[in-house]
Design a protein around this motif. Sequence first.
Motif, short mmCIF file in Angstrom:
data_model
loop_
_atom_site.label_atom_id
_atom_site.label_comp_id
_atom_site.label_asym_id
_atom_site.label_seq_id
_atom_site.Cartn_x
_atom_site.Cartn_y
_atom_site.Cartn_z
N TYR A 176 -0.16 4.76 -1.39
CA TYR A 176 -1.10 5.63 -0.67
C TYR A 176 -0.41 6.51 0.38
O TYR A 176 -1.04 7.39 0.96
CB TYR A 176 -2.15 4.78 0.06
CG TYR A 176 -3.16 4.14 -0.86
CD1 TYR A 176 -4.25 4.86 -1.34
CD2 TYR A 176 -3.04 2.80 -1.23
CE1 TYR A 176 -5.19 4.27 -2.17
CE2 TYR A 176 -3.97 2.20 -2.06
CZ TYR A 176 -5.04 2.94 -2.53
OH TYR A 176 -5.98 2.36 -3.35
N MET A 187 -1.66 -1.57 -6.23
CA MET A 187 -1.23 -2.40 -5.11
C MET A 187 -0.09 -3.31 -5.58
O MET A 187 -0.21 -3.99 -6.61
CB MET A 187 -2.38 -3.27 -4.62
CG MET A 187 -3.39 -2.53 -3.78
SD MET A 187 -2.94 -2.50 -2.03
CE MET A 187 -3.24 -4.20 -1.56
N TRP A 235 -10.98 0.69 2.58
CA TRP A 235 -11.23 0.19 1.24
C TRP A 235 -12.61 0.59 0.74
O TRP A 235 -13.57 0.60 1.50
CB TRP A 235 -11.12 -1.34 1.20
CG TRP A 235 -9.73 -1.83 1.44
CD1 TRP A 235 -9.32 -2.68 2.43
CD2 TRP A 235 -8.55 -1.51 0.68
NE1 TRP A 235 -7.97 -2.90 2.33
CE2 TRP A 235 -7.47 -2.19 1.28
CE3 TRP A 235 -8.31 -0.69 -0.42
CZ2 TRP A 235 -6.16 -2.10 0.80
CZ3 TRP A 235 -7.01 -0.59 -0.91
CH2 TRP A 235 -5.95 -1.29 -0.31
N VAL A 286 0.82 -1.22 0.00
CA VAL A 286 0.00 0.00 0.00
C VAL A 286 0.86 1.27 0.00
O VAL A 286 0.37 2.35 0.29
CB VAL A 286 -0.96 0.02 1.21
CG1 VAL A 286 -1.98 -1.11 1.09
CG2 VAL A 286 -0.20 -0.08 2.53
#
Length: 279
Positions: free
Chosen positions: A42, A216, A160, A39
């Motif tokens: 992000y 991802m 999510w 991740v």
Amino acid sequence: MSESTAVRVDPSNERMLEAWNGDDGALWAKRAQRFNDGVAAYRDTFFSAADIQPVDRVLDVGCGAGETTRDAARRASRGSAYGVDLSGEMLAVARGLAERERLPNVSFEQADAQVHPFPEAGFDVVISRHGSMFFGTPLAAFANLARATRPGGRLVLLTWQPFRLNEWITTFRTIFAAGREVPTGDLALSDPRATEELLTSAGYADVRCTAVSKPMYFGEDVDDAAEFIVEQHGGRLRELDEAARAKAVETLRADLAEHQTGRGVVYDSAAWLIEARRP
């Protein structure tokens, strides 16, 4: 495994304690860096929204192995960062890394954020990267976090979006179902309208949910990614016979090959960046 009896949890979170202080937590502790790498795209968006200042007191909910807590501590260089999680094994990793990185303003505690007696108005910023979706009673949990947030303080979450919008989840679920019924249902906080109502009822204001999509990362190549994904998601394969298991893994490897890029094996993902303020 840590001594779960030493952790005060709400009855609605006992199953989460069993999982995260058990096998699930052990896997995430073992693979901590790979989960962080997954991740990593992000990271800048998340911390830009958190806007942590040098003197801030930061609470990191569901901190896991503590990457976000340590990131927060570096930003709050004259303040503090405090991470809580149900997993004793992940917290052991977190403490070891913080010590290795010589971060004197970071601390960790095994705790259920739904019921933990945080100091009232004790934090300027409350953050959670994919750790706030598992509460048994979300309203009680966020009311407890709101109580711990100072007036004017901020809440920043990464959660999510619905699973159908996350290519990696739908793909792996379908492959590991191997012709059986594909599991359905989404995690909490995937519906922005319901999230706004929840956080407002809990004591926050100015709730904003922003859609964010990032790649991802699952591994440097097919072999690397397949080993990791089977280890994480392959529990359903144990219910299959040897031939069906082999076919599912073959299908997975073929799909991973289609997602091999110059940056490794990557899949599309979709998250909500959730921001709120304590009035």
